[in-house]
Design a protein around this motif. Structure first.
Motif, PDB file in Angstrom:
ATOM      1  N   GLN A 111       9.422  14.677   2.043  1.00  0.00           N
ATOM      2  CA  GLN A 111       9.026  13.817   3.202  1.00  0.00           C
ATOM      3  C   GLN A 111       7.976  12.852   2.695  1.00  0.00           C
ATOM      4  OE1 GLN A 111      10.216  13.458   6.125  1.00  0.00           O
ATOM      5  NE2 GLN A 111      11.723  15.141   5.778  1.00  0.00           N
ATOM      6  N   SER A 112       7.600  12.905   1.426  1.00  0.00           N
ATOM      7  CA  SER A 112       6.345  11.882   0.822  1.00  0.00           C
ATOM      8  C   SER A 112       6.847  10.288   1.097  1.00  0.00           C
ATOM      9  CB  SER A 112       6.213  12.097  -0.710  1.00  0.00           C
ATOM     10  OG  SER A 112       5.777  13.737  -0.751  1.00  0.00           O
ATOM     11  N   PRO A 113       6.046   9.558   1.536  1.00  0.00           N
ATOM     12  CA  PRO A 113       6.339   8.300   1.623  1.00  0.00           C
ATOM     13  C   PRO A 113       6.399   7.568   0.301  1.00  0.00           C
ATOM     14  CG  PRO A 113       3.942   8.540   2.157  1.00  0.00           C
ATOM     15  CD  PRO A 113       4.723   9.805   1.790  1.00  0.00           C
ATOM     16  N   TYR A 168       1.554   4.703   0.641  1.00  0.00           N
ATOM     17  CA  TYR A 168       2.449   5.365  -0.288  1.00  0.00           C
ATOM     18  C   TYR A 168       2.038   6.306  -1.222  1.00  0.00           C
ATOM     19  CZ  TYR A 168       5.326   2.113   2.180  1.00  0.00           C
ATOM     20  OH  TYR A 168       6.186   1.430   3.140  1.00  0.00           O
ATOM     21  N   SER A 169       2.629   7.543  -1.361  1.00  0.00           N
ATOM     22  CA  SER A 169       2.319   8.445  -2.192  1.00  0.00           C
ATOM     23  C   SER A 169       2.763   8.103  -3.608  1.00  0.00           C
ATOM     24  CB  SER A 169       2.920   9.811  -1.842  1.00  0.00           C
ATOM     25  OG  SER A 169       2.286  10.377  -0.784  1.00  0.00           O
ATOM     26  N   LEU A 170       4.052   7.409  -3.659  1.00  0.00           N
ATOM     27  CA  LEU A 170       4.585   6.808  -4.804  1.00  0.00           C
ATOM     28  C   LEU A 170       5.110   5.542  -4.595  1.00  0.00           C
ATOM     29  CD1 LEU A 170       5.704   7.462  -7.648  1.00  0.00           C
ATOM     30  CD2 LEU A 170       7.974   8.228  -6.453  1.00  0.00           C
ATOM     31  N   GLN A 188      -3.184  -6.164  -7.485  1.00  0.00           N
ATOM     32  CA  GLN A 188      -4.026  -5.885  -6.203  1.00  0.00           C
ATOM     33  C   GLN A 188      -3.515  -5.232  -4.822  1.00  0.00           C
ATOM     34  OE1 GLN A 188      -6.360  -9.468  -6.430  1.00  0.00           O
ATOM     35  NE2 GLN A 188      -7.795  -8.410  -7.974  1.00  0.00           N
ATOM     36  N   GLU A 189      -2.115  -5.889  -4.599  1.00  0.00           N
ATOM     37  CA  GLU A 189      -1.342  -5.597  -3.611  1.00  0.00           C
ATOM     38  C   GLU A 189      -0.965  -4.259  -3.734  1.00  0.00           C
ATOM     39  OE1 GLU A 189      -1.107  -7.599  -0.502  1.00  0.00           O
ATOM     40  OE2 GLU A 189      -2.852  -8.306  -1.590  1.00  0.00           O
ATOM     41  N   LEU A 190      -0.373  -3.916  -4.888  1.00  0.00           N
ATOM     42  CA  LEU A 190       0.086  -2.386  -5.105  1.00  0.00           C
ATOM     43  C   LEU A 190      -1.007  -1.519  -5.095  1.00  0.00           C
ATOM     44  CD1 LEU A 190       2.354  -3.257  -8.245  1.00  0.00           C
ATOM     45  CD2 LEU A 190       2.995  -2.734  -5.900  1.00  0.00           C
ATOM     46  N   LYS A 195      -1.841   5.260  -1.889  1.00  0.00           N
ATOM     47  CA  LYS A 195      -2.690   6.162  -1.379  1.00  0.00           C
ATOM     48  C   LYS A 195      -3.737   6.701  -2.724  1.00  0.00           C
ATOM     49  CE  LYS A 195       0.317   8.679   1.905  1.00  0.00           C
ATOM     50  NZ  LYS A 195      -0.567   8.677   3.157  1.00  0.00           N
ATOM     51  N   PRO A 196      -5.162   7.112  -2.357  1.00  0.00           N
ATOM     52  CA  PRO A 196      -6.020   7.142  -3.364  1.00  0.00           C
ATOM     53  C   PRO A 196      -5.346   8.189  -4.457  1.00  0.00           C
ATOM     54  CG  PRO A 196      -6.751   7.320  -1.097  1.00  0.00           C
ATOM     55  CD  PRO A 196      -5.309   7.361  -0.828  1.00  0.00           C
ATOM     56  N   ASP A 197      -4.506   9.096  -4.192  1.00  0.00           N
ATOM     57  CA  ASP A 197      -4.224  10.125  -5.066  1.00  0.00           C
ATOM     58  C   ASP A 197      -2.601   9.988  -5.355  1.00  0.00           C
ATOM     59  OD1 ASP A 197      -3.043  10.892  -2.726  1.00  0.00           O
ATOM     60  OD2 ASP A 197      -3.264  13.204  -2.836  1.00  0.00           O
TER      61      ASP A 197
END
Length: 308
Positions: A111-113, A168-170, A188-190, A195-197
């Motif tokens: 379920q990770s975005p 997003y996580s990935l 910079q957009e990426l 997400k921070p992690d």
């Protein structure tokens, strides 16, 4: 008087070497000025063509082709991948050494975005849906319209990275960054979307490779004028650091095409053209590619980045 070219990655303008690249994928043979930075090593086009659409014919360019039809082999392979990502099969089931793409996906919850930037018709995301991932998004400004992915797993949106919102996580980019101008803005957009992690995976051709040294402007990964930037590992580190990222890992993923297609270009044969290479030659190309990857001298690298 020599023209002075300023590197758009590190701002260096001293002793940058001019090169002439030819369009060879479709056999137009149009010529374009490139230059190689003497400081960071990035190879870059001096001025992208105004009529860029000419070099991305929708009916021929590979990323817009329909997903291959399924057969028993692809069905079995997808089942095995699903077992792999559910950790039922061991990490080295598919490869002697696990690629960082496989290992990163294996660590992701279903379920990770996940975002795929420049995904074309979303063929890889469609595969991921069959493996069990259910929170998938793709963006590509060149598709005709939005696409709904299989198994209610997500969508491919007709958007640029500058238009998109989300967290997003990935984030994945495979064979995309080299096609993009204004790379600091893109990165910079990426950074904004990650997400921070989270983890950012960028797969690109690299100029500090055996294939470049062997073939020079006939190296098929130059791909003039579609490839605006062909980074070195050093210039990629410059770009990452200047946009708030750090490179955590590098995985070399070059293949036989670095030899097969470049040998065609030397003979003035376009990408889709045929040349009667022997099966022994092709086997040797695959063998040499594996050796170069182990030596970290292959011409394609997948970088693993995280926020600083």
């Amino acid at each position: 008087m020599m023209t002075e070219y300023k590197c758009k990655i590190c701002d260096n303008s001293k002793n940058n070497k001019e090169l002439i690249g030819r369009e060879m994928m479709f056999g137009f043979h149009d010529e374009f000025i490139y230059f190689k930075c003497s400081l960071c090593g990035c190879l870059q086009i001096n001025q992208p063509p105004a009529d860029l659409a000419k070099y991305y014919p929708i009916d021929q360019y590979y990323s817009f082709q329909s997903q291959p039809k399924k057969n028993w082999k692809t069905t079995v392979k997808n089942i095995l991948f699903q077992l792999y990502y559910r950790r039922i099969l061991p990490y080295n089931f598919f490869y002697q050494k696990e690629s960082n793409l496989l290992s990163v996906l294996r660590d992701m919850d279903f379920q990770s975005p996940i975002l795929d930037v420049g995904c074309g018709n979303g063929n890889f995301l469609q595969q991921m849906a069959t493996w069990g991932y259910r929170n998938l998004t793709g963006i590509d400004p060149f598709i005709d319209k939005d696409i709904t992915l299989d198994k209610n797993s997500g969508k491919v949106l007709k958007q640029t990275v500058f238009e998109h919102t989300g967290s997003y996580s990935l984030i994945m980019m495979s064979g995309v960054l080299e096609h993009m101008d204004h790379q600091t803005d893109v990165m910079q957009e990426l950074h904004r979307l990650l997400k921070p992690d989270g983890i950012l995976l960028i797969q690109i051709p690299v100029v500090d490779s055996f294939a470049w040294r062997k073939y020079d402007v006939n190296w098929f990964q130059l791909d003039a004028p579609r490839h605006f930037y062909i980074h070195s590992v050093k210039s990629m580190n410059y770009l990452a650091k200047n946009t708030g990222f750090v490179i955590k890992d590098e995985h070399y993923e070059s293949g036989a095409y670095q030899f097969i297609e470049s040998e065609k270009y030397i003979r003035n044969i376009k990408y889709s053209g045929s040349f009667p290479f022997s099966s022994e030659f092709e086997k040797e190309c695959h063998k040499q590619a594996k050796i170069l990857n182990k030596m970290k001298d292959g011409d394609v690298v997948r970088f693993v980045l995280q926020k600083q």
